[in-house]
Design an enzyme around this catalytic site. Structure first.
Site, PDB file in Angstrom:
ATOM      1  N   ARG A  92      10.286   7.645   3.916  1.00  0.00           N
ATOM      2  CA  ARG A  92      10.290   9.100   4.037  1.00  0.00           C
ATOM      3  C   ARG A  92      11.011   9.543   5.308  1.00  0.00           C
ATOM      4  O   ARG A  92      11.664  10.593   5.329  1.00  0.00           O
ATOM      5  CB  ARG A  92       8.866   9.627   4.007  1.00  0.00           C
ATOM      6  CG  ARG A  92       8.210   9.479   2.625  1.00  0.00           C
ATOM      7  CD  ARG A  92       6.711   9.674   2.685  1.00  0.00           C
ATOM      8  NE  ARG A  92       6.376  10.992   3.181  1.00  0.00           N
ATOM      9  CZ  ARG A  92       5.115  11.352   3.511  1.00  0.00           C
ATOM     10  NH1 ARG A  92       4.131  10.459   3.387  1.00  0.00           N
ATOM     11  NH2 ARG A  92       4.867  12.563   3.950  1.00  0.00           N
TER      12      ARG A  92
ATOM     13  N   ARG B 287       0.833  -1.201   0.000  1.00  0.00           N
ATOM     14  CA  ARG B 287       0.000   0.000   0.000  1.00  0.00           C
ATOM     15  C   ARG B 287       0.873   1.258   0.000  1.00  0.00           C
ATOM     16  O   ARG B 287       1.882   1.309   0.684  1.00  0.00           O
ATOM     17  CB  ARG B 287      -0.931   0.006   1.208  1.00  0.00           C
ATOM     18  CG  ARG B 287      -1.997  -1.078   1.163  1.00  0.00           C
ATOM     19  CD  ARG B 287      -2.852  -1.071   2.409  1.00  0.00           C
ATOM     20  NE  ARG B 287      -2.076  -1.448   3.592  1.00  0.00           N
ATOM     21  CZ  ARG B 287      -2.588  -1.549   4.817  1.00  0.00           C
ATOM     22  NH1 ARG B 287      -3.877  -1.268   5.014  1.00  0.00           N
ATOM     23  NH2 ARG B 287      -1.837  -1.909   5.830  1.00  0.00           N
TER      24      ARG B 287
ATOM     25  N   TYR C 220      11.921   0.662  -2.905  1.00  0.00           N
ATOM     26  CA  TYR C 220      11.483   2.048  -3.013  1.00  0.00           C
ATOM     27  C   TYR C 220      12.627   2.913  -3.501  1.00  0.00           C
ATOM     28  O   TYR C 220      13.795   2.625  -3.251  1.00  0.00           O
ATOM     29  CB  TYR C 220      11.017   2.593  -1.660  1.00  0.00           C
ATOM     30  CG  TYR C 220       9.620   2.163  -1.259  1.00  0.00           C
ATOM     31  CD1 TYR C 220       8.508   2.925  -1.614  1.00  0.00           C
ATOM     32  CD2 TYR C 220       9.419   0.997  -0.525  1.00  0.00           C
ATOM     33  CE1 TYR C 220       7.231   2.538  -1.241  1.00  0.00           C
ATOM     34  CE2 TYR C 220       8.146   0.599  -0.151  1.00  0.00           C
ATOM     35  CZ  TYR C 220       7.057   1.379  -0.506  1.00  0.00           C
ATOM     36  OH  TYR C 220       5.785   0.992  -0.145  1.00  0.00           O
TER      37      TYR C 220
ATOM     38  N   ASP D   6       0.944   5.637   0.338  1.00  0.00           N
ATOM     39  CA  ASP D   6       0.222   6.761   0.920  1.00  0.00           C
ATOM     40  C   ASP D   6      -0.157   7.789  -0.142  1.00  0.00           C
ATOM     41  O   ASP D   6       0.302   7.726  -1.286  1.00  0.00           O
ATOM     42  CB  ASP D   6       1.081   7.440   1.983  1.00  0.00           C
ATOM     43  CG  ASP D   6       1.301   6.555   3.202  1.00  0.00           C
ATOM     44  OD1 ASP D   6       0.426   5.724   3.500  1.00  0.00           O
ATOM     45  OD2 ASP D   6       2.351   6.703   3.857  1.00  0.00           O
TER      46      ASP D   6
END
Length: 263
Positions: free
Chosen positions: A197, A50, A110, A52
């Site tokens: 992040r 998932r 990522y 954001d």
């Protein structure tokens, strides 16, 4: 029933993240509506990871079950004709019923793209993070190297994270530079909520000399989110896709963003 796997890419800024919400506006909502239009029946799509609000995907892998018999091209071109701008299916293939987009994955990848120059982004607005303070590459590479291996990543975990354990195995943590663009790559067994992040935010602190690379050793040891840096903007974050055992024959991402920004 037939199980179909899809490779999906999307620009995350117009969406409220991946996961379906009552008010709609998510990638999952858009994809399931498009799939239902082709299948002629409701379709539930399950993803590998998932994302954001504002986060992009180079290759989100999705699977769904359907009783509809359609050529694979229908699950690509047909579905794309019903999808909004900013999201597209790149490939589709039939998979065994035991394949699961999330649980069959061995790792996830990522990438964060950070524009480091005095002027804010214009052409790349929403597609890269931005910082005007000059960054030191070597110190960030030193700090990133300390993330490799198995660690408790509680210092980089959002308060609302629902993961059962903060312990993850980091396979890759690297920082490279292409002109004004810093490229942060991470591959781990799994990621905590806002983990990438938060890692980028901490690496930026090191890069602008607010902290030394040794600070990362302390953050990993103390496991305290309040001691780390603020969460960095979602704009430059891309889900590069999961890693599966070769037996599933899932395609690798069709595109890469290494050259984004080069002219």
């Amino acid at each position: 029933m037939t199980r179909i796997a899809l490779g999906v890419e999307y620009f995350g800024q117009p969406f409220h993240g991946w996961q379906s919400q009552a008010g709609g506006g998510t990638v999952q909502d858009a994809l399931e509506a498009a799939l239902a239009a082709i299948a002629g029946e409701p379709v539930a799509a399950l993803c590998a990871g998932r994302t954001d609000a504002g986060v992009h995907a180079i290759q989100q892998v999705v699977h769904f079950d359907t009783g509809a018999r359609r050529p694979l091209t229908a699950w690509v071109r047909g579905v794309n004709s019903h999808l909004p701008e900013g999201v597209a299916v790149r490939w589709a293939q039939e998979v065994d019923a035991t394949f699961h987009a999330r649980f069959s994955a061995q790792a996830r990848r990522y990438r964060y793209l950070l524009l480091n120059r005095a002027q804010r982004p214009g052409l790349w607005q929403g597609r890269v993070g931005w910082l005007h303070v000059p960054l030191d590459l070597k110190s960030m590479q030193d700090a990133a190297h300390r993330l490799l291996g198995e660690h408790d990543f509680s210092a980089f975990r959002a308060a609302q994270c629902q993961a059962k354990s903060p312990v993850k195995l980091m396979h890759e943590a690297s920082v490279t530079r292409r002109g004004d663009l810093f490229i942060f790559d991470f591959m781990a067994s799994a990621f905590l909520h806002h983990m990438v992040r938060n890692l980028v935010g901490a690496l930026v602190y090191v890069g602008k000399a607010a902290q030394s690379p040794d600070w990362f050793d302390e953050l990993l040891r103390q496991r305290d989110r309040s001691l780390a840096a603020p969460t960095f903007a979602a704009d430059g974050l891309y889900f590069r896709g999961p890693v599966y055992p070769e037996c599933w024959n899932i395609p690798e991402p069709l595109d890469d963003l290494v050259d984004l920004g080069e002219s």
